[in-house]
Design a protein around this motif. Structure first.
Motif, mmCIF file in Angstrom:
data_model
loop_
_atom_site.group_PDB
_atom_site.id
_atom_site.type_symbol
_atom_site.label_atom_id
_atom_site.label_comp_id
_atom_site.label_asym_id
_atom_site.label_seq_id
_atom_site.Cartn_x
_atom_site.Cartn_y
_atom_site.Cartn_z
ATOM 1 N N LYS A 179 -6.739 20.209 -3.753
ATOM 2 C CA LYS A 179 -7.519 19.425 -4.712
ATOM 3 C C LYS A 179 -6.583 18.852 -5.762
ATOM 4 C CE LYS A 179 -10.924 20.008 -8.337
ATOM 5 N NZ LYS A 179 -10.463 20.414 -9.642
ATOM 6 N N ARG A 180 -6.601 17.537 -5.912
ATOM 7 C CA ARG A 180 -5.767 16.916 -6.940
ATOM 8 C C ARG A 180 -6.236 17.365 -8.317
ATOM 9 N NH1 ARG A 180 -3.551 10.854 -7.721
ATOM 10 N NH2 ARG A 180 -2.394 11.298 -9.640
ATOM 11 N N CYS A 181 -5.282 17.763 -9.136
ATOM 12 C CA CYS A 181 -5.583 18.247 -10.484
ATOM 13 C C CYS A 181 -5.828 17.091 -11.425
ATOM 14 C CB CYS A 181 -4.410 19.041 -11.050
ATOM 15 S SG CYS A 181 -4.159 20.623 -10.292
ATOM 16 N N GLY A 182 -6.775 17.286 -12.286
ATOM 17 C CA GLY A 182 -6.999 16.405 -13.421
ATOM 18 C C GLY A 182 -6.804 17.202 -14.692
ATOM 19 N N GLU A 183 -6.959 16.536 -15.811
ATOM 20 C CA GLU A 183 -6.764 17.204 -17.094
ATOM 21 C C GLU A 183 -7.707 18.393 -17.273
ATOM 22 O OE1 GLU A 183 -6.575 14.534 -20.422
ATOM 23 O OE2 GLU A 183 -5.214 13.170 -19.365
ATOM 24 N N ALA A 184 -8.890 18.319 -16.715
ATOM 25 C CA ALA A 184 -9.861 19.412 -16.843
ATOM 26 C C ALA A 184 -9.409 20.679 -16.114
ATOM 27 C CB ALA A 184 -11.223 18.970 -16.314
ATOM 28 N N ASP A 185 -8.435 20.552 -15.224
ATOM 29 C CA ASP A 185 -7.940 21.690 -14.443
ATOM 30 C C ASP A 185 -6.735 22.378 -15.075
ATOM 31 O OD1 ASP A 185 -9.744 21.231 -12.203
ATOM 32 O OD2 ASP A 185 -8.485 19.483 -11.728
ATOM 33 N N VAL A 186 -6.320 21.959 -16.271
ATOM 34 C CA VAL A 186 -5.047 22.427 -16.819
ATOM 35 C C VAL A 186 -5.020 23.939 -17.044
ATOM 36 C CG1 VAL A 186 -5.529 22.027 -19.280
ATOM 37 C CG2 VAL A 186 -3.183 21.834 -18.404
ATOM 38 N N ASP A 187 -6.132 24.556 -17.431
ATOM 39 C CA ASP A 187 -6.132 26.013 -17.632
ATOM 40 C C ASP A 187 -5.896 26.754 -16.317
ATOM 41 O OD1 ASP A 187 -6.586 25.805 -20.379
ATOM 42 O OD2 ASP A 187 -8.760 25.899 -20.155
ATOM 43 N N VAL A 188 -6.556 26.309 -15.269
ATOM 44 C CA VAL A 188 -6.379 26.913 -13.953
ATOM 45 C C VAL A 188 -4.951 26.668 -13.453
ATOM 46 C CG1 VAL A 188 -7.154 26.835 -11.539
ATOM 47 C CG2 VAL A 188 -8.825 26.725 -13.403
ATOM 48 N N LEU A 189 -4.463 25.455 -13.663
ATOM 49 C CA LEU A 189 -3.099 25.120 -13.253
ATOM 50 C C LEU A 189 -2.078 25.987 -13.982
ATOM 51 C CD1 LEU A 189 -1.104 23.345 -11.680
ATOM 52 C CD2 LEU A 189 -1.281 21.667 -13.554
ATOM 53 N N CYS A 224 -0.197 25.215 -21.135
ATOM 54 C CA CYS A 224 -1.205 24.154 -20.961
ATOM 55 C C CYS A 224 -0.719 22.835 -21.559
ATOM 56 C CB CYS A 224 -2.531 24.565 -21.590
ATOM 57 S SG CYS A 224 -3.415 25.841 -20.664
ATOM 58 N N ASP A 225 -0.102 22.890 -22.733
ATOM 59 C CA ASP A 225 0.363 21.650 -23.376
ATOM 60 C C ASP A 225 1.430 20.948 -22.535
ATOM 61 O OD1 ASP A 225 -1.363 21.956 -25.502
ATOM 62 O OD2 ASP A 225 0.150 22.843 -26.832
ATOM 63 N N VAL A 226 2.387 21.712 -22.020
ATOM 64 C CA VAL A 226 3.453 21.124 -21.207
ATOM 65 C C VAL A 226 2.874 20.563 -19.910
ATOM 66 C CG1 VAL A 226 5.560 21.626 -19.898
ATOM 67 C CG2 VAL A 226 5.268 22.572 -22.201
ATOM 68 N N LEU A 227 2.019 21.331 -19.267
ATOM 69 C CA LEU A 227 1.430 20.866 -18.003
ATOM 70 C C LEU A 227 0.524 19.663 -18.215
ATOM 71 C CD1 LEU A 227 0.770 24.345 -16.403
ATOM 72 C CD2 LEU A 227 2.508 22.685 -15.707
ATOM 73 N N LEU A 228 -0.190 19.628 -19.321
ATOM 74 C CA LEU A 228 -1.029 18.467 -19.623
ATOM 75 C C LEU A 228 -0.167 17.212 -19.778
ATOM 76 C CD1 LEU A 228 -3.949 17.626 -20.082
ATOM 77 C CD2 LEU A 228 -3.638 18.144 -22.508
ATOM 78 N N ALA A 229 0.964 17.339 -20.448
ATOM 79 C CA ALA A 229 1.876 16.194 -20.575
ATOM 80 C C ALA A 229 2.380 15.760 -19.204
ATOM 81 C CB ALA A 229 3.046 16.554 -21.495
ATOM 82 N N GLU A 230 2.688 16.725 -18.327
ATOM 83 C CA GLU A 230 3.137 16.377 -16.973
ATOM 84 C C GLU A 230 2.025 15.705 -16.173
ATOM 85 O OE1 GLU A 230 4.822 19.867 -15.142
ATOM 86 O OE2 GLU A 230 6.590 19.809 -16.432
ATOM 87 N N LEU A 231 0.792 16.191 -16.336
ATOM 88 C CA LEU A 231 -0.344 15.561 -15.652
ATOM 89 C C LEU A 231 -0.511 14.102 -16.072
ATOM 90 C CD1 LEU A 231 -2.997 18.411 -15.784
ATOM 91 C CD2 LEU A 231 -2.298 17.208 -13.706
#
Length: 171
Positions: free
Chosen positions: A6-16, A47-54
């Motif tokens: 499943k392609r991740c979106g911003e809403a998935d950042v906690d799980v990611l 979460c902040d770093v991964l959100l920036a990468e997303l």
């Protein structure tokens, strides 16, 4: 086993973030100091770093879901998002991880095949990655899939400079 990428979106950042930390600690925690692991996690897997990468153009994350459980994830990069300048005809597999309890079930190959299919669909001719020189199982897995070593680069794990071997697959 029913699987899905499943392609991740911003809403998935906690799980990611959770699966990123869990798989990274499982993969490298025993071979590295707790301090260096924590520094890396805080620099790279929050979460902040991964959100920036997303939000980075050319970067994509996919959650691996097996029988309803998040079992791993895949991160790919194209264009300027690649961690090394490999040009516009290459796709980087920057991260590919599965929880230990799901290893040996073909899920790594499933994720890698998705990356190769994405590269082919986009008309790219190379898939490449970096793998820690001491990660023998992963290096063997990539060789089994046809990847060949073509170089190396440094990877900072906290304060510990490590060597990643660069491997590529022509498609």
């Amino acid at each position: 086993m029913k699987t899905e990428l499943k392609r991740c979106g911003e809403a998935d950042v906690d799980v990611l973030a959770a699966i990123s930390v869990d798989t990274f600690v499982e993969a490298f925690g025993e071979q590295n100091t707790a301090t260096n692991m924590e520094i890396y996690i805080q620099q790279s897997l929050t979460c902040d770093v991964l959100l920036a990468e997303l939000r980075t153009a050319g970067s994509e994350f996919y959650l691996l879901i097996a029988d309803g459980t998040v079992a791993g994830y895949l991160k790919i990069n194209t264009g300027a998002a690649q961690s090394e300048p490999m040009g516009d005809s290459a796709l980087e597999v920057e991260r590919i991880y599965a929880l230990t309890s799901f290893k040996g079930q073909g899920l790594g190959a499933l994720m890698m095949n998705r990356a190769v299919d994405i590269a082919k669909d986009r008309g790219l001719d190379t898939v490449w990655l970096g793998v820690w020189e001491h990660n023998d199982p992963a290096r063997g897995f990539y060789r089994h899939l046809g990847f060949e070593q073509f170089g190396e680069h440094s990877f900072m794990l906290g304060t510990d400079p490590q060597t990643d071997l660069l491997m590529k697959l022509g498609i």
